[in-house]
Scaffold this motif. Structure first.
Motif, short mmCIF file in Angstrom:
data_model
loop_
_atom_site.label_atom_id
_atom_site.label_comp_id
_atom_site.label_asym_id
_atom_site.label_seq_id
_atom_site.Cartn_x
_atom_site.Cartn_y
_atom_site.Cartn_z
N THR A 316 -6.70 -6.15 -0.82
CA THR A 316 -5.55 -5.84 -1.66
C THR A 316 -5.46 -4.35 -1.96
N GLU A 317 -6.59 -3.68 -2.05
CA GLU A 317 -6.58 -2.24 -2.30
C GLU A 317 -5.84 -1.50 -1.20
N LEU A 318 -5.98 -1.94 0.04
CA LEU A 318 -5.24 -1.33 1.13
C LEU A 318 -3.76 -1.69 1.06
N VAL A 319 -3.47 -2.95 0.85
CA VAL A 319 -2.07 -3.39 0.76
C VAL A 319 -1.34 -2.59 -0.31
N ASP A 320 -2.00 -2.37 -1.44
CA ASP A 320 -1.36 -1.64 -2.55
C ASP A 320 -1.11 -0.18 -2.22
N ASP A 321 -1.83 0.37 -1.23
CA ASP A 321 -1.63 1.77 -0.87
C ASP A 321 -0.44 1.99 0.06
N ASP A 326 11.15 3.43 -0.55
CA ASP A 326 11.77 4.68 -1.00
C ASP A 326 10.75 5.80 -1.20
N GLY A 327 9.48 5.55 -0.85
CA GLY A 327 8.46 6.58 -0.93
C GLY A 327 7.72 6.64 -2.25
N THR A 328 8.06 5.79 -3.20
CA THR A 328 7.34 5.76 -4.47
C THR A 328 6.12 4.86 -4.35
N ARG A 329 5.20 5.03 -5.28
CA ARG A 329 3.99 4.22 -5.27
C ARG A 329 4.30 2.78 -5.66
N PHE A 330 3.63 1.86 -4.98
CA PHE A 330 3.67 0.46 -5.39
C PHE A 330 2.76 0.26 -6.59
N SER A 331 3.14 -0.60 -7.52
CA SER A 331 2.31 -0.86 -8.69
C SER A 331 2.39 -2.32 -9.09
N ARG A 332 1.25 -2.95 -9.22
CA ARG A 332 1.23 -4.33 -9.69
C ARG A 332 1.49 -4.41 -11.20
N ARG A 345 8.74 -2.60 1.27
CA ARG A 345 7.56 -1.73 1.44
C ARG A 345 7.71 -0.87 2.69
N ASP A 346 6.79 0.06 2.86
CA ASP A 346 6.68 0.89 4.05
C ASP A 346 6.82 -0.01 5.28
N PRO A 347 7.72 0.31 6.22
CA PRO A 347 7.93 -0.56 7.39
C PRO A 347 6.67 -0.83 8.19
N ILE A 495 -2.65 5.00 6.02
CA ILE A 495 -1.69 3.98 6.46
C ILE A 495 -1.40 4.10 7.95
N GLU A 496 -1.12 5.30 8.42
CA GLU A 496 -0.74 5.49 9.82
C GLU A 496 -1.88 5.11 10.76
#
Length: 578
Positions: A316-321, A326-332, A345-347, A495-496
């Motif tokens: 989950t730590e990777l998924v959340d990164d 829109d380029g903003t951070r994901f937050s649970r 999310r990021d495509p 990510i890349e």
């Protein structure tokens, strides 16, 4: 006698010399007088290069499978000189010796363009084997001759600086001998770009925090084995930048489909790239071909409901990164995002991972009745049973309670699909797919150049190259500067390059082990029973701890095995290992 591998001649340029089968042994004198046998000898050196779906993925904050083997030991700091097998010190030196044998004997062949190319290939391969050793251990003994049984095998470790200089110099030598491109049956052999790409990676690592921060190994009697002891770090970043730019300036590589029209297209392009046979982004690859029974089995990474064992899932730590689209951070902590964590999310996420409800492919005939759509099912459905007046749990086909394969190896709630050809129907562990494993690709070089530029204070230059990657991914441009830019860069690289055997070393060279090695999480997916005793159509997705983790600074370098220490009393052990 020396063992070689046959050079298989194939009609298609898409099937490389690495599609080989074992051949019987030849007298040594024949190998060094016959160019075809000399070339076949090199094939074996190529085939020794490691690759795996899980080479280091499950030993860092990327993935986990459900086992207690080497990955558990690394993630919980159970690393000792008595269980140091994953880094393969002995195997790397055996390959280096094979390279040395070749280089000592190749002069028996008459001078030709082919001979020069072969020398370049082996010089490149030897440098790469040393790069692998240095990335785990720091400075290692530099051996450039093939020892015989009567020779003295004891040799001290060279300094880290000397090892890096040796590798970089060997890359330059190889680049001067290697062609710019290879085609036809030579596809997959090393090129000038491959040698320069190895130099780029080596010098980037060498300029990084791990090898330029004496406080990390203060008290160690031989700090020169672990890093630099001078203050010329800016020069090292410049060398790393120049090395990456040398690859860029070759002018023959570019990003695969760099200008998508939409996020959906960007996602498809990213998936297609990693299942394509050849592309303009490839610098050095290895081909696996199922049509000649030299493919790879994706059984180990397919979902269990598709008759795999799904050994790689993203924590989950990777998924959340992965950022929002829109380029903003994901937050649970954001209720809307937490409710549907895989939405907008990021495509690249959609081309890398399967998650609850993500479409994969049609189920096999015996299971299509349970899932006519063909989506990942890791969840639990709460159903009301009127007869028992109680809740009954119905389990998804791909979860750990699957009726297809109860247990499995993955409890993250996600399944890796990067590199996996979804058109290949897996029936068991003998099912093969084609695979082009990309050891070096142009995307990495752009990231290397951007990182060195950031460290040199050239933020605008860094953003230019970093945003090439972002554009290909269908993501907004990065605009930050300074420390904020470095943070965005590091996440972009995470990510890349995910699952490409990069993160393990990035965590170490950036000195972020304490951040990366913690208890990790998967997700629990439940379609809860509504008050009216119907079942929710949108699941509740909750992070849950799935494995422990810890960090000790000794793990920035790995131990030399006790067996090797006992064989060579000149070897100095790395700090923290008794």
């Amino acid at each position: 006698m020396v063992s070689v591998l046959a050079f298989i001649v194939v009609s298609s340029c898409n099937e490389s010399f690495l599609d080989t089968k074992p051949l019987t042994e030849f007298p040594e004198e024949d190998v060094w007088t016959d160019p075809a046998l000399s070339e076949a000898y090199i094939n074996d050196l190529y085939n020794r290069l490691p690759w795996s779906w899980t080479n280091t993925t499950n030993m860092v904050d990327e993935g986990r499978s459900f086992n207690v083997g080497a990955e558990h030991g690394v993630n919980n700091m159970l690393i000792t000189p008595d269980n140091a097998s994953w880094d393969d010190w002995g195997g790397r030196y055996a390959s280096i010796r094979a390279c040395n044998i070749f280089l000592e004997n190749i002069d028996k062949l008459p001078a030709t363009e082919l001979k020069d190319r072969m020398v370049g290939e082996v010089t490149f391969l030897r440098a790469w084997y040393y790069h692998m050793l240095v990335s785990y251990f720091g400075g290692v003994p530099l051996i450039t001759n093939a020892y015989s049984l009567n020779d003295d095998f004891t040799l001290a470790r060279s300094s880290y600086a000397d090892c890096i200089k040796f590798i970089a110099d060997e890359c330059d030598k190889a680049a001067d001998l290697l062609p710019l491109v290879n085609t036809g049956n030579a596809s997959g052999r090393a090129t000038k770009g491959a040698a320069l790409a190895l130099k780029s990676r080596t010098l980037l690592y060498a300029a990084s925090d791990l090898h330029n921060n004496a406080t990390e190994y203060s008290g160690f009697s031989n700090p020169e084995l672990l890093g630099y002891t001078d203050d010329n770090r800016a020069d090292r970043w410049k060398a790393a930048q120049d090395a990456a730019k040398a690859v860029i300036d070759l002018g023959i590589y570019s990003l695969y489909r760099p200008d998508p029209a939409s996020g959906e297209e960007a996602s498809q392009n990213y998936e297609d790239f990693f299942t394509s046979r050849q592309s303009e982004e490839d610098i050095f690859v290895r081909f696996y071909t199922s049509s000649i029974n030299r493919g790879v089995s994706a059984w180990s990474v397919n979902p269990v409901g598709y008759y795999g064992i799904e050994t790689v899932g993203a924590i989950t730590e990777l998924v959340d990164d992965y950022e929002m689209a829109d380029g903003t951070r994901f937050s649970r902590s954001n209720p809307e995002q937490a409710l549907e964590p895989y939405k907008n999310r990021d495509p690249r996420l959609y081309a890398t991972l399967l998650y609850e409800g993500a479409k994969w492919r049609p189920r096999s005939p015996d299971l299509v009745g349970f899932d006519p759509v063909g989506v990942l099912q890791v969840g639990t459905w709460e159903k009301w049973d009127n007869e028992t007046n109680s809740i009954v749990n119905i389990y998804g086909l791909d979860g750990r309670n699957s009726m297809v394969y109860p247990g499995g190896y993955n409890n993250t709630g996600t399944v890796m699909i990067k590199f996996v050809d979804r058109s290949v129907v897996v029936t068991d562990n003998t099912t093969q797919q084609d695979l082009t494993w990309r050891y070096f690709r142009y995307g990495e070089i752009l990231l290397n150049y951007a990182e060195a530029s950031i460290e040199l204070g050239e933020d605008e230059e860094a953003r230019t190259y970093l945003n090439m990657i972002r554009k290909r991914a269908g993501m907004p441009e990065i605009t930050e500067s300074g420390d904020a830019l470095k943070e965005r860069y590091r996440n972009e690289r995470r990510i890349e390059m995910v699952f490409e055997d990069q993160r393990f070393f990035d965590v170490r060279r950036w000195l972020i082990g304490q951040e990366a090695y913690q208890a990790v999480h998967g997700v629990e997916v439940v379609y809860e029973l509504n008050p009216d005793k119907t079942t929710a159509t949108v699941p509740t997705i909750t992070p849950v701890q799935i494995m422990t983790g810890s960090w000790e600074d000794k793990a920035y370098f790995f131990p030399i095995s006790r067996e090797e220490i006992n064989k060579n009393d000149l070897l100095i052990q790395n700090p923290g290992y008794n």
